[in-house]
Design a protein around this motif. Structure first.
Motif, PDB file in Angstrom:
ATOM      1  N   GLN A 282       0.842  -1.200   0.000  1.00 44.63           N
ATOM      2  CA  GLN A 282       0.000   0.000   0.000  1.00 44.63           C
ATOM      3  C   GLN A 282       0.875   1.248   0.000  1.00 44.63           C
ATOM      4  OE1 GLN A 282      -2.788   0.233   3.224  1.00 44.63           O
ATOM      5  NE2 GLN A 282      -3.712   2.094   2.448  1.00 44.63           N
ATOM      6  N   TYR A 283       1.922   1.258   0.796  1.00 49.48           N
ATOM      7  CA  TYR A 283       2.828   2.403   0.853  1.00 49.48           C
ATOM      8  C   TYR A 283       3.498   2.628  -0.503  1.00 49.48           C
ATOM      9  CZ  TYR A 283       6.811   5.316   1.876  1.00 49.48           C
ATOM     10  OH  TYR A 283       7.736   6.319   1.839  1.00 49.48           O
ATOM     11  N   VAL A 284       4.049   1.583  -1.073  1.00 46.15           N
ATOM     12  CA  VAL A 284       4.768   1.703  -2.349  1.00 46.15           C
ATOM     13  C   VAL A 284       3.817   2.105  -3.472  1.00 46.15           C
ATOM     14  CG1 VAL A 284       6.042   0.390  -4.100  1.00 46.15           C
ATOM     15  CG2 VAL A 284       6.657   0.175  -1.686  1.00 46.15           C
ATOM     16  N   GLU A 285       2.625   1.519  -3.510  1.00 44.55           N
ATOM     17  CA  GLU A 285       1.667   1.896  -4.553  1.00 44.55           C
ATOM     18  C   GLU A 285       1.251   3.360  -4.412  1.00 44.55           C
ATOM     19  OE1 GLU A 285      -1.423  -1.044  -4.259  1.00 44.55           O
ATOM     20  OE2 GLU A 285      -0.437  -2.335  -5.732  1.00 44.55           O
ATOM     21  N   GLY A 286       1.080   3.835  -3.192  1.00 44.21           N
ATOM     22  CA  GLY A 286       0.757   5.247  -2.969  1.00 44.21           C
ATOM     23  C   GLY A 286       1.873   6.148  -3.443  1.00 44.21           C
ATOM     24  N   TRP A 287       3.095   5.761  -3.153  1.00 36.96           N
ATOM     25  CA  TRP A 287       4.268   6.533  -3.586  1.00 36.96           C
ATOM     26  C   TRP A 287       4.342   6.561  -5.109  1.00 36.96           C
ATOM     27  CZ3 TRP A 287       8.774   5.078  -6.200  1.00 36.96           C
ATOM     28  CH2 TRP A 287       9.800   6.014  -6.167  1.00 36.96           C
ATOM     29  N   ARG A 288       4.139   5.410  -5.727  1.00 31.77           N
ATOM     30  CA  ARG A 288       4.171   5.344  -7.199  1.00 31.77           C
ATOM     31  C   ARG A 288       3.083   6.223  -7.806  1.00 31.77           C
ATOM     32  NH1 ARG A 288       4.803  -1.192  -7.706  1.00 31.77           N
ATOM     33  NH2 ARG A 288       7.052  -1.306  -7.278  1.00 31.77           N
ATOM     34  N   GLU A 289       1.891   6.205  -7.230  1.00 29.79           N
ATOM     35  CA  GLU A 289       0.787   7.014  -7.753  1.00 29.79           C
ATOM     36  C   GLU A 289       1.087   8.500  -7.617  1.00 29.79           C
ATOM     37  OE1 GLU A 289      -2.383   8.383  -9.642  1.00 29.79           O
ATOM     38  OE2 GLU A 289      -1.683   6.307  -9.653  1.00 29.79           O
ATOM     39  N   ARG A 290       1.672   8.902  -6.502  1.00 26.39           N
ATOM     40  CA  ARG A 290       2.032  10.319  -6.338  1.00 26.39           C
ATOM     41  C   ARG A 290       3.066  10.725  -7.375  1.00 26.39           C
ATOM     42  NH1 ARG A 290       1.500   8.597  -1.158  1.00 26.39           N
ATOM     43  NH2 ARG A 290       3.735   8.343  -0.818  1.00 26.39           N
ATOM     44  N   ARG A 291       4.018   9.850  -7.666  1.00 26.47           N
ATOM     45  CA  ARG A 291       5.023  10.163  -8.695  1.00 26.47           C
ATOM     46  C   ARG A 291       4.388  10.235 -10.081  1.00 26.47           C
ATOM     47  NH1 ARG A 291      10.387  10.777  -8.051  1.00 26.47           N
ATOM     48  NH2 ARG A 291      10.713   9.682  -9.987  1.00 26.47           N
ATOM     49  N   ARG A 292       3.480   9.310 -10.395  1.00 27.37           N
ATOM     50  CA  ARG A 292       2.783   9.352 -11.692  1.00 27.37           C
ATOM     51  C   ARG A 292       1.982  10.638 -11.823  1.00 27.37           C
ATOM     52  NH1 ARG A 292       2.187   3.686 -10.930  1.00 27.37           N
ATOM     53  NH2 ARG A 292       0.248   4.003  -9.773  1.00 27.37           N
ATOM     54  N   SER A 293       1.298  11.030 -10.760  1.00 29.22           N
ATOM     55  CA  SER A 293       0.502  12.261 -10.784  1.00 29.22           C
ATOM     56  C   SER A 293       1.389  13.484 -10.975  1.00 29.22           C
ATOM     57  CB  SER A 293      -0.295  12.413  -9.491  1.00 29.22           C
ATOM     58  OG  SER A 293      -1.266  11.410  -9.396  1.00 29.22           O
ATOM     59  N   ALA A 294       2.529  13.503 -10.298  1.00 36.12           N
ATOM     60  CA  ALA A 294       3.449  14.635 -10.437  1.00 36.12           C
ATOM     61  C   ALA A 294       3.985  14.711 -11.864  1.00 36.12           C
ATOM     62  CB  ALA A 294       4.593  14.518  -9.434  1.00 36.12           C
TER      63      ALA A 294
ATOM     64  N   LYS B 126       2.533  13.553 -14.568  1.00 36.07           N
ATOM     65  CA  LYS B 126       1.423  13.967 -15.431  1.00 36.07           C
ATOM     66  C   LYS B 126       1.221  15.477 -15.349  1.00 36.07           C
ATOM     67  CE  LYS B 126      -3.458  13.089 -16.325  1.00 36.07           C
ATOM     68  NZ  LYS B 126      -4.662  12.367 -15.898  1.00 36.07           N
ATOM     69  N   ARG B 127       1.275  16.015 -14.130  1.00 39.68           N
ATOM     70  CA  ARG B 127       1.106  17.469 -13.956  1.00 39.68           C
ATOM     71  C   ARG B 127       2.239  18.226 -14.640  1.00 39.68           C
ATOM     72  NH1 ARG B 127      -1.294  21.644 -14.754  1.00 39.68           N
ATOM     73  NH2 ARG B 127      -0.925  23.378 -13.356  1.00 39.68           N
ATOM     74  N   LEU B 128       3.463  17.757 -14.516  1.00 39.55           N
ATOM     75  CA  LEU B 128       4.592  18.411 -15.185  1.00 39.55           C
ATOM     76  C   LEU B 128       4.417  18.383 -16.702  1.00 39.55           C
ATOM     77  CD1 LEU B 128       7.652  17.203 -13.096  1.00 39.55           C
ATOM     78  CD2 LEU B 128       6.843  19.562 -13.352  1.00 39.55           C
ATOM     79  N   GLN B 129       3.922  17.251 -17.217  1.00 41.13           N
ATOM     80  CA  GLN B 129       3.679  17.156 -18.657  1.00 41.13           C
ATOM     81  C   GLN B 129       2.592  18.140 -19.087  1.00 41.13           C
ATOM     82  OE1 GLN B 129       2.933  12.920 -18.737  1.00 41.13           O
ATOM     83  NE2 GLN B 129       4.991  12.482 -19.494  1.00 41.13           N
ATOM     84  N   GLN B 130       1.540  18.266 -18.275  1.00 45.24           N
ATOM     85  CA  GLN B 130       0.473  19.221 -18.583  1.00 45.24           C
ATOM     86  C   GLN B 130       1.023  20.647 -18.574  1.00 45.24           C
ATOM     87  OE1 GLN B 130      -2.350  18.315 -15.496  1.00 45.24           O
ATOM     88  NE2 GLN B 130      -3.485  16.858 -16.751  1.00 45.24           N
TER      89      GLN B 130
END
Length: 76
Positions: A41-53, A55-59
């Motif tokens: 759960q911790y690692v998946e949350g960390w991965r999701e935060r990185r993916r979101s960041a 994605k935001r940088l790409q936007q």
């Protein structure tokens, strides 16, 4: 086998109350299963935060919010 090898999760550094609560939430899972679920759960949350960041940088880049002209100056 030694006590440490047999009961690895009884280490004083592991919060036994949190471990027991995690086991209850997981329907009586073993200590190892509870620890692995918590780590996952911790690692998946960390991965999701990185993916979101990312994605935001790409936007932001797509919207022209970065000034890349300074890179041109470096190449001169």
């Amino acid at each position: 086998m030694t006590e440490i090898a047999v009961n690895k999760l009884s280490d004083p550094g592991i919060d036994q109350d949190l471990l027991a609560e995690a086991q209850r939430h997981l329907g009586g899972a073993s200590e190892v299963d509870a620890m692995n679920a918590a780590l996952l759960q911790y690692v998946e949350g960390w991965r999701e935060r990185r993916r979101s960041a990312l994605k935001r940088l790409q936007q932001m880049s797509d919207e022209g919010l970065f000034d890349y002209s300074a890179l041109d100056e470096i190449d001169k």
